[in-house]
Design a protein around this motif. Sequence first.
Motif, PDB file in Angstrom:
ATOM      1  N   LYS A  13       0.793   2.680  -0.831  1.00 13.75           N
ATOM      2  CA  LYS A  13       0.798   4.023  -0.245  1.00 13.75           C
ATOM      3  C   LYS A  13      -0.585   4.325   0.303  1.00 13.75           C
ATOM      4  N   ARG A  19      -6.411   3.575   0.455  1.00 17.43           N
ATOM      5  CA  ARG A  19      -5.238   2.868  -0.078  1.00 17.43           C
ATOM      6  C   ARG A  19      -5.020   3.343  -1.523  1.00 17.43           C
ATOM      7  N   ALA A  20      -4.308   4.462  -1.665  1.00 18.99           N
ATOM      8  CA  ALA A  20      -4.124   5.087  -2.985  1.00 18.99           C
ATOM      9  C   ALA A  20      -3.380   4.148  -3.922  1.00 18.99           C
ATOM     10  N   VAL A  21      -2.380   3.471  -3.369  1.00 17.74           N
ATOM     11  CA  VAL A  21      -1.662   2.453  -4.137  1.00 17.74           C
ATOM     12  C   VAL A  21      -1.704   1.198  -3.286  1.00 17.74           C
ATOM     13  N   ASP A  22      -2.210   0.123  -3.872  1.00 17.34           N
ATOM     14  CA  ASP A  22      -2.582  -1.024  -3.058  1.00 17.34           C
ATOM     15  C   ASP A  22      -1.942  -2.311  -3.569  1.00 17.34           C
ATOM     16  N   GLY A  43      -4.279   6.178  -8.971  1.00 14.30           N
ATOM     17  CA  GLY A  43      -3.027   5.959  -8.248  1.00 14.30           C
ATOM     18  C   GLY A  43      -1.786   6.115  -9.116  1.00 14.30           C
ATOM     19  N   THR A  46       0.642   8.816  -7.787  1.00 14.99           N
ATOM     20  CA  THR A  46       1.245   8.376  -6.525  1.00 14.99           C
ATOM     21  C   THR A  46       2.364   7.366  -6.784  1.00 14.99           C
ATOM     22  N   VAL A  47       2.145   6.455  -7.727  1.00 19.99           N
ATOM     23  CA  VAL A  47       3.180   5.480  -8.072  1.00 19.99           C
ATOM     24  C   VAL A  47       4.422   6.224  -8.578  1.00 19.99           C
ATOM     25  N   HIS A 211      -7.966   1.710  -8.900  1.00 18.22           N
ATOM     26  CA  HIS A 211      -8.033   1.521  -7.452  1.00 18.22           C
ATOM     27  C   HIS A 211      -6.691   1.130  -6.871  1.00 18.22           C
ATOM     28  N   GLY A 212      -5.610   1.691  -7.406  1.00 19.44           N
ATOM     29  CA  GLY A 212      -4.303   1.421  -6.832  1.00 19.44           C
ATOM     30  C   GLY A 212      -3.738   0.044  -7.125  1.00 19.44           C
ATOM     31  N   ARG A 213      -4.337  -0.654  -8.100  1.00 19.93           N
ATOM     32  CA  ARG A 213      -3.829  -1.983  -8.443  1.00 19.93           C
ATOM     33  C   ARG A 213      -3.625  -2.095  -9.945  1.00 19.93           C
TER      34      ARG A 213
END
Lengths: 328, 283
Positions: A13, A19-22, A43, A46-47, A211-213
């Motif tokens: 996303k 890259r909020a979700v990467d 993130g 967002t997920v 970091h979205g990961r």
Amino acid sequence: MDHLAIETDGLVKLFGRNRAVDGVDLAIASGGVHSVLGPNGAGKTTVIRMLATLLVPDGGTARVLGHDVVDEAAEVRSRVALTGQFASLDEDLTGAENLVLLARLYGYSRRAARERASELLSAFDLDDAAAKQVKAYSGGMRRRIDIAGSIVVRPDLMFLDEPTTGLDPRSRNQVWEIVRALVGAGTTILLTTQYLEEADQLADRISVIDHGRVIAEGTSGQLKASVGAGSVKVRVADPSDRDEVARLLAESLDASPVLESDASAMTIRVDDPSAVAGALHRVGEHGLVVSEYALGQPSLDEVFLALTGKPPADRTDPTDRADQEVPA
Amino acid sequence: MSTDQQTVPDRTPPSLDARVVAALGSAQRPPRASALVSSLTFGWRALLKIKHVPEQLFDVTMFPIMFTLMFTFVFGGAVSGSPGEYLQYALPGILVQTVVFITMYTAMTINTDIEKGVFDRIRSLPVWRPSLLVGALLGDTLRYLMASSIVLLVGTAIGYRAPGGLGGVVLAVALLLVFCFSLSWLWLILGLKLRTPNAVMGVAMMVLFPLTFVSSVFAPPETMPGWLQAFVDVNPVTLLVEAARGLMNGDSRPGDVLVVVVLAVVVTGVFAPIAMRIYNRKS
């Protein structure tokens, strides 16, 4: 169950350039609690919003209870419930009105909706507050009415976004009790949290996200093992003994103590908690007096430090990296 | 899980845990709510909000009274020779202006819902998606009706008499509601797009003031400079006011009414799908 409760593949996303979700990959089995652990801005929310069909992913796929969150959003919505980070009920309405409203929207008749609302209010200890506007509720009451709103119809999967952030310990324990009850009754729960302790208490498995990961995944035992058993905090009776005590402990535990600003205190990382007793005993044999010691579990900070090489507080500013080089 | 209820000993009160499990166990899934029921339920919510937050009716009630009295007695003599004569000219315009102003609360309401998180909860429910918007519009319609009644009552009290009779007045209000319904879709888009209720208020004022004042609401356009007249003549509010005035005066030209209805249909046809699209994809 023959399918996974949640299955994502390379979920992405973007918010502008951020890259909020990467690229998040999750495979979460049905039943129990799965926790997504991470600091603010990692993130997590967002997920959850993508899984609850509130946000459309910019890349990758996600299936919830076997249904694609984009193509079969309606099917997903009818089987999940979301309890957001902020009270997601109408503050101007009373607790009872909010639950009747939700029950009507779920298809209850007028009368059945009223019955269901009062049943839920008493189950969640909110009888007395039924006729009060939600804006007058305490933080704990809000969380309870919020969760009550999520089980008006029993969901197969429930998203709880930071359910205890900002709650006092008593309210937090009540929420934990409710979560355990829901799991006991067969609902799968995906819970986000900033607190390792919460994940530890409730979750069967934990995904650490930054970091979205997803940067680590496993049971709480596995995660803790990856950062060592924790640390021991020691205070000496006489501050002038501190250096000597630190030297002895460093030898016995094979780690370098961190001296604190309090002139009699220090903290030492330990990999094997059973070695601590022996090490302290040896300090005593040298005639030095330890006034206090406490063996602590690894904190989220330590998990992060171990997993990312920097504490969560500094993750937004890469220029801080140089300052984090701590002599080993 | 079987359908058996959890049994708890009657001498001690059941724990929170046991009660929650019991409440879960009895959660049967009723058939899905129909589009009508879910829309009406959101309409009911709008009524409850009026009940719990009566302050929001303040604008609806005070503005119309203030406008009606102020314009009649301040401008009346200057524009038409006497307040009484001016009232006959201006009341339909004041009615339109008052209600058109209130339409911006559609945007305020949805924006506040987003800010408070209610929006997320509602969008994660398995309901007919437009029902939140339709229900909100139902609640708004009630507000418009209340404001219209107040303007008409105050106007009548200070001497307004509709030559078109009650029938003309009712038709004028109905036309006004149709127009406002279409305008609401624009407000929904604004409410979904802007960040805070304050921003909504700011933009709304910037749009509404010129739209309602630079029209034939308060004065006949004949006295205005030509370039301004050009705008006044195509201003949708002018079209609406002229049609409403015709109906209330009993000398309605069917073409005027038709233009407003067509305008409303076109605006709804264009902006309702856009609003729904934004609503569905709102991040």
